[in-house]
Motif scaffolding. Structure first.
Motif, PDB file in Angstrom:
ATOM      1  N   LEU A  17       0.839  -1.205   0.000  1.00  0.00           N
ATOM      2  CA  LEU A  17       0.000   0.000   0.000  1.00  0.00           C
ATOM      3  C   LEU A  17       0.872   1.251   0.000  1.00  0.00           C
ATOM      4  O   LEU A  17       0.528   2.286  -0.588  1.00  0.00           O
ATOM      5  CB  LEU A  17      -0.918   0.005   1.225  1.00  0.00           C
ATOM      6  CG  LEU A  17      -2.073  -1.013   1.193  1.00  0.00           C
ATOM      7  CD1 LEU A  17      -2.807  -1.020   2.524  1.00  0.00           C
ATOM      8  CD2 LEU A  17      -3.028  -0.691   0.053  1.00  0.00           C
ATOM      9  N   GLN A  20       2.959   1.258  -3.507  1.00  0.00           N
ATOM     10  CA  GLN A  20       2.165   1.663  -4.673  1.00  0.00           C
ATOM     11  C   GLN A  20       1.599   3.077  -4.531  1.00  0.00           C
ATOM     12  O   GLN A  20       0.831   3.540  -5.375  1.00  0.00           O
ATOM     13  CB  GLN A  20       1.026   0.664  -4.892  1.00  0.00           C
ATOM     14  CG  GLN A  20       1.545  -0.718  -5.294  1.00  0.00           C
ATOM     15  CD  GLN A  20       0.435  -1.773  -5.226  1.00  0.00           C
ATOM     16  OE1 GLN A  20      -0.736  -1.464  -5.376  1.00  0.00           O
ATOM     17  NE2 GLN A  20       0.833  -3.018  -4.992  1.00  0.00           N
ATOM     18  N   TYR A  22      -0.459   4.335  -2.287  1.00  0.00           N
ATOM     19  CA  TYR A  22      -1.817   4.564  -1.787  1.00  0.00           C
ATOM     20  C   TYR A  22      -1.810   5.282  -0.443  1.00  0.00           C
ATOM     21  O   TYR A  22      -2.699   6.064  -0.147  1.00  0.00           O
ATOM     22  CB  TYR A  22      -2.571   3.231  -1.643  1.00  0.00           C
ATOM     23  CG  TYR A  22      -2.973   2.641  -2.970  1.00  0.00           C
ATOM     24  CD1 TYR A  22      -4.036   3.194  -3.684  1.00  0.00           C
ATOM     25  CD2 TYR A  22      -2.278   1.560  -3.511  1.00  0.00           C
ATOM     26  CE1 TYR A  22      -4.397   2.670  -4.914  1.00  0.00           C
ATOM     27  CE2 TYR A  22      -2.637   1.039  -4.742  1.00  0.00           C
ATOM     28  CZ  TYR A  22      -3.698   1.596  -5.440  1.00  0.00           C
ATOM     29  OH  TYR A  22      -4.055   1.092  -6.652  1.00  0.00           O
ATOM     30  N   ALA A  90      -4.340   8.993   2.960  1.00  0.00           N
ATOM     31  CA  ALA A  90      -4.785   8.534   1.645  1.00  0.00           C
ATOM     32  C   ALA A  90      -4.058   9.336   0.564  1.00  0.00           C
ATOM     33  O   ALA A  90      -4.577  10.308   0.028  1.00  0.00           O
ATOM     34  CB  ALA A  90      -6.293   8.683   1.506  1.00  0.00           C
ATOM     35  N   LYS A  92      -3.009   8.984  -2.631  1.00  0.00           N
ATOM     36  CA  LYS A  92      -3.475   9.217  -4.010  1.00  0.00           C
ATOM     37  C   LYS A  92      -4.735  10.063  -4.030  1.00  0.00           C
ATOM     38  O   LYS A  92      -4.905  10.938  -4.885  1.00  0.00           O
ATOM     39  CB  LYS A  92      -3.743   7.873  -4.702  1.00  0.00           C
ATOM     40  CG  LYS A  92      -2.464   7.140  -5.070  1.00  0.00           C
ATOM     41  CD  LYS A  92      -2.732   6.008  -6.049  1.00  0.00           C
ATOM     42  CE  LYS A  92      -1.436   5.303  -6.407  1.00  0.00           C
ATOM     43  NZ  LYS A  92      -1.618   4.270  -7.422  1.00  0.00           N
ATOM     44  N   GLU A 122      -9.840   6.358  -7.140  1.00  0.00           N
ATOM     45  CA  GLU A 122      -8.798   6.130  -6.145  1.00  0.00           C
ATOM     46  C   GLU A 122      -9.392   5.918  -4.761  1.00  0.00           C
ATOM     47  O   GLU A 122      -8.922   5.099  -3.965  1.00  0.00           O
ATOM     48  CB  GLU A 122      -7.827   7.329  -6.095  1.00  0.00           C
ATOM     49  CG  GLU A 122      -7.026   7.541  -7.365  1.00  0.00           C
ATOM     50  CD  GLU A 122      -6.070   6.382  -7.638  1.00  0.00           C
ATOM     51  OE1 GLU A 122      -5.936   5.512  -6.775  1.00  0.00           O
ATOM     52  OE2 GLU A 122      -5.476   6.360  -8.729  1.00  0.00           O
ATOM     53  N   THR A 125     -10.822   2.454  -4.699  1.00  0.00           N
ATOM     54  CA  THR A 125      -9.763   1.446  -4.721  1.00  0.00           C
ATOM     55  C   THR A 125      -9.106   1.316  -3.352  1.00  0.00           C
ATOM     56  O   THR A 125      -8.898   0.214  -2.837  1.00  0.00           O
ATOM     57  CB  THR A 125      -8.678   1.826  -5.759  1.00  0.00           C
ATOM     58  OG1 THR A 125      -9.304   2.043  -7.005  1.00  0.00           O
ATOM     59  CG2 THR A 125      -7.636   0.731  -5.868  1.00  0.00           C
ATOM     60  N   LEU A 126      -8.818   2.435  -2.790  1.00  0.00           N
ATOM     61  CA  LEU A 126      -8.169   2.419  -1.486  1.00  0.00           C
ATOM     62  C   LEU A 126      -9.065   1.758  -0.449  1.00  0.00           C
ATOM     63  O   LEU A 126      -8.622   1.006   0.408  1.00  0.00           O
ATOM     64  CB  LEU A 126      -7.829   3.845  -1.050  1.00  0.00           C
ATOM     65  CG  LEU A 126      -7.170   3.949   0.328  1.00  0.00           C
ATOM     66  CD1 LEU A 126      -5.809   3.272   0.338  1.00  0.00           C
ATOM     67  CD2 LEU A 126      -7.029   5.405   0.755  1.00  0.00           C
ATOM     68  N   LYS A 129      -8.850  -1.917  -0.808  1.00  0.00           N
ATOM     69  CA  LYS A 129      -7.556  -2.436  -0.344  1.00  0.00           C
ATOM     70  C   LYS A 129      -7.467  -2.409   1.170  1.00  0.00           C
ATOM     71  O   LYS A 129      -6.950  -3.347   1.801  1.00  0.00           O
ATOM     72  CB  LYS A 129      -6.420  -1.628  -0.964  1.00  0.00           C
ATOM     73  CG  LYS A 129      -6.211  -1.961  -2.438  1.00  0.00           C
ATOM     74  CD  LYS A 129      -5.024  -1.216  -3.004  1.00  0.00           C
ATOM     75  CE  LYS A 129      -4.809  -1.544  -4.475  1.00  0.00           C
ATOM     76  NZ  LYS A 129      -4.283  -2.911  -4.658  1.00  0.00           N
TER      77      LYS A 129
END
Lengths: 150, 591
Positions: A17, A20, A22, A90, A92, A122, A125-126, A129
């Motif tokens: 995380l 990448q 995030y 967070a 992104k 985003e 997606t976060l 994840k």
């Protein structure tokens, strides 16, 4: 470094995380705040973030439906959202909000709309994840989520 | 911002623990995080998600909190507005926070009286040290009270030097070190300081109504004549004592002064670019001590630092302010960027530049008044009437505050003299400035002051003869010469006591001074915001005055009175200022 496979997997997941992009250091801050008094602090905060920010997303969405754009209002909303997103690290999402606000300042409606779509992506997606991460953390046991150096 | 990181560990393990913190943020996520962080710091935390609710909490229990941390953007009330209320009604230190690190916003926060401005995401280490704001405030309170008891007149002399070309100025001390020193010096006071009850005697709760009465009384009497006794009589509140009123009057003046300073800062800001590493550190302190900020510059850097005074105006209402300005004057006070060659990347720095002005005052002891006076004088534009009023008022406040002679903390003295930066290059007038070692003169301060005053008078006479005396007020037209004679007298008046007070409590003095200036406006409109106008004028004035640069050239003087240098940069601005630019800048910054 982890004793069991689950723990190892969790650590890898967590690291990805960050790798990448995030999450940023703020997330580590949250982990450091987690203690016996609040063993699930990080997850609680993230949950709270997603609950509360949904409202902000909605606000922005509605504001984007009204033409012409009220850039001041949009910027205001996004400012709030960005502040909130900074709370969990967070990365992104925050970057998208920054971009959005720049478009607001330059009066670029098209840029705003586009960035907002990206931001929502985003954001979602976060969420996925992190949900997966927390779920695994619960399985791995409470100790595994506790602070660990990046 | 990392402002606090520079300050080291608490001296006292007991005091910071249990600090009562009120956190206001409309973002529940942050509220939760901050609560946890603060608890980890062993602070006692109260959270609330609405500004109005926070205000109610604060009003219900005026002594229930030690410090407030507030978000800037809240739906029900602007964080700055809250700041204004808290500053006026409770006089608590307020830390602002925002994800927005824009210079203008940070500046606005500090100008409104925030003692610190934290950027989200906020780190634990930043919160760990917030107790220092509370501690600092308590130190000042003790001084305030003591000062009130002995009322004399403080005379301030102002020193200004002109900077040419580059207009770099000089810096002063490293705030951080000052603080530390100060703290160390005050150790003996610790007990008292940590126990509010011992420092305050039966504090009166100034409700909005009571304050209204107070303001009415002040307006009725006229700013130039106000005194606690008169106000007390007019207010006709049986249980109120003269001391209560005196104390509130003082606060009120401080408050007004902050507003004024704010505007000053604005003006100065516009023109300046600062690039001083040290400035960052100073930010935090600025919020707290309006006048104390000194920046230290490394000569090696080549960048000169400004000593900044911070005057934070808590109440400032931007809108109101702008409106006033338009109505009254569209003064292009702005300091052209060109004028000051300082680059200030961050808001803090900007403040500092402004601050430099205050500094000069502070350094001189008597200097405090000067600043205010100067401003008044300078405001010649359309305000001709106003300046006069201000003068008078200022005189009064000064006297009240002068009473401070009480506490000459060695540490404080230090600050002033300690590190002077020599912007030698920048200052054409004072080529031979040398750094002064701070350590040299704590005790010596008194003598220095005297000298300073005299020197000041002689040398500076042309520049600003602004005196605290009412007489001057009448004269304040821009001509400095008129003031000269007065100033001399003042200089003699300046006594070690004053200087001491000043040093110990720079903030205090400045505020008082400023307050005086602000008051007249109030009387005019009863609207506190009116002060803005003044502030604007203030800034503008600087430009108008002519300073003698040559005077400062004397190395000896410089060494002793580094403050002059500070002033200098500002003054230069006037030359450069472009009205149009100013307004534009102003809007950009504060809109």
């Amino acid at each position: 470094m982890e004793r069991n496979p689950m723990g190892r997997q969790l650590a890898i997941m967590r690291q990805s995380l960050f790798d990448q992009g995030y999450l940023d250091e703020q997330f580590i801050q949250l982990e450091e705040l987690q203690d016996d008094a609040n063993p699930n602090f990080v997850e609680e905060v993230v949950t709270l973030y997603y609950r509360d920010s949904a409202r902000l997303i909605l606000n922005i969405e509605q504001a984007l439906e009204r033409k012409p754009f009220d850039f001041n209002k949009l910027d205001d909303y996004m400012h709030q959202f960005k502040g909130s997103s900074s709370s969990i690290g967070a990365k992104k999402v925050k970057a998208e909000s920054t971009l959005f606000r720049e478009y607001c300042k330059s009066g670029n409606g098209e840029g705003c709309t586009r960035t907002f779509q990206q931001l929502k992506k985003e954001y979602a997606t976060l969420r996925k994840k992190l949900e997966a991460y927390f779920q695994m953390a619960r399985q791995a046991g409470p100790m595994e989520t506790a602070c660990r150096p990046k | 911002m990392g402002v606090e990181s520079g300050f080291s560990s608490p001296r006292n393990d007991v005091f910071p623990a249990g600090l009562r913190v009120l956190v206001v943020d409309d973002d529940p996520t942050w509220l939760k995080i901050l609560e946890k962080m603060l608890k980890k710091c062993s602070y006692e935390v109260t959270t609330c998600c609405l500004a109005r609710e926070a205000l109610n909490l604060l009003r219900e229990r005026k002594d229930g909190y030690d410090i407030v941390i507030s978000d800037v953007n809240m739906p029900d009330m602007d964080g700055f507005k809250l700041l204004e209320h808290v500053g006026l009604e409770m006089d608590l230190p307020v830390i602002m926070m925002s994800v927005d690190g824009e210079t203008s916003r940070v500046m606005k926060g500090v100008q409104h009286g925030a003692c610190d401005y934290l950027l989200k995401p906020i780190r634990m280490k930043e919160l760990r040290n917030i107790w220092q704001h509370v501690f600092r405030k308590k130190i000042h309170e003790v001084r305030d009270i003591e000062s009130l008891e002995g009322i004399e007149s403080i005379h301030m002399t102002r020193s200004g030097s002109d900077m040419f070309d580059d207009g770099h100025l000089l810096g002063g001390e490293d705030i951080t070190s000052v603080r530390k020193r100060k703290d160390a010096d005050n150790k003996h006071d610790d007990k008292d300081l940590s126990d509010p009850s011992s420092t305050k005697k039966a504090r009166v709760v100034w409700t909005v109504d009571l304050h209204q009465k107070f303001v009415k009384a002040v307006n009725q009497i006229g700013f130039d004549k106000v005194g606690p006794k008169k106000i007390l009589d007019l207010m006709n509140v049986p249980w109120l004592t003269r001391e209560n009123v005196a104390s509130h009057l003082q606060k009120y003046r401080l408050y007004l002064s902050r507003l004024q300073k704010e505007s000053d800062i604005k003006n100065s800001f516009t023109g300046m670019n600062h690039s001083d590493p040290s400035s960052k550190d100073s930010t935090a302190s600025f919020g707290h001590h309006n006048s104390m900020n000194v920046m230290q510059d490394d000569l090696s850097n080549g960048a000169y630092s400004f000593s900044v005074n911070n005057s934070l105006a808590q109440n400032v209402d931007l809108k109101g302010h702008e409106g006033d300005r338009k109505g009254i004057t569209s003064v292009p006070v702005a300091e052209p960027k060109g004028a000051l060659s300082i680059d200030i990347p961050d808001p803090n720095k900007a403040k500092s530049s402004h601050i430099s002005f205050d500094h000069s005052l502070g350094s001189v002891d008597s200097g405090l008044n000067f600043a205010s006076f100067n401003s008044t004088n300078l405001v010649q534009y359309s305000w001709s009437k106003i300046p006069e009023i201000q003068f008078k008022q200022e005189c009064e406040p000064l006297q009240l505050e002068n009473g401070f002679s009480q506490l000459p903390l060695p540490g404080s003295h230090h600050h002033m003299q300690t590190e002077y930066l020599q912007p030698s290059a920048s200052i054409s007038s004072g080529p031979s400035i040398t750094e002064k070692e701070a350590s040299s003169s704590r005790i010596e301060v008194k003598p220095m002051y005297d000298e300073y005053g005299r020197n000041h008078v002689k040398h500076l006479s042309p520049m600003e003869a602004v005196d605290l005396f009412p007489v001057q007020s009448k004269n304040h037209t821009l001509h400095n010469q008129v003031f000269e004679p007065i100033s001399t007298s003042t200089s003699s008046m300046k006594s070690p006591d004053v200087s001491l007070n000043w040093l110990t409590d720079l903030e205090f003095a400045q505020r008082n001074l400023n307050g005086g200036a602000g008051i007249p406006f109030t009387s005019l409109s009863e609207d506190i915001q009116v002060c803005w106008l003044q502030g604007d004028c203030y800034a503008m004035n600087f430009g108008l005055q002519d300073f003698d640069c040559t005077e400062y050239n004397d190395p000896a003087l410089i060494a002793e009175i580094p403050f002059h240098l500070y002033d200098a940069p500002r003054f230069d601005h006037d030359h450069l200022f472009d009205p149009a630019e100013y307004s534009a800048l102003d809007k950009g910054l504060f809109a």
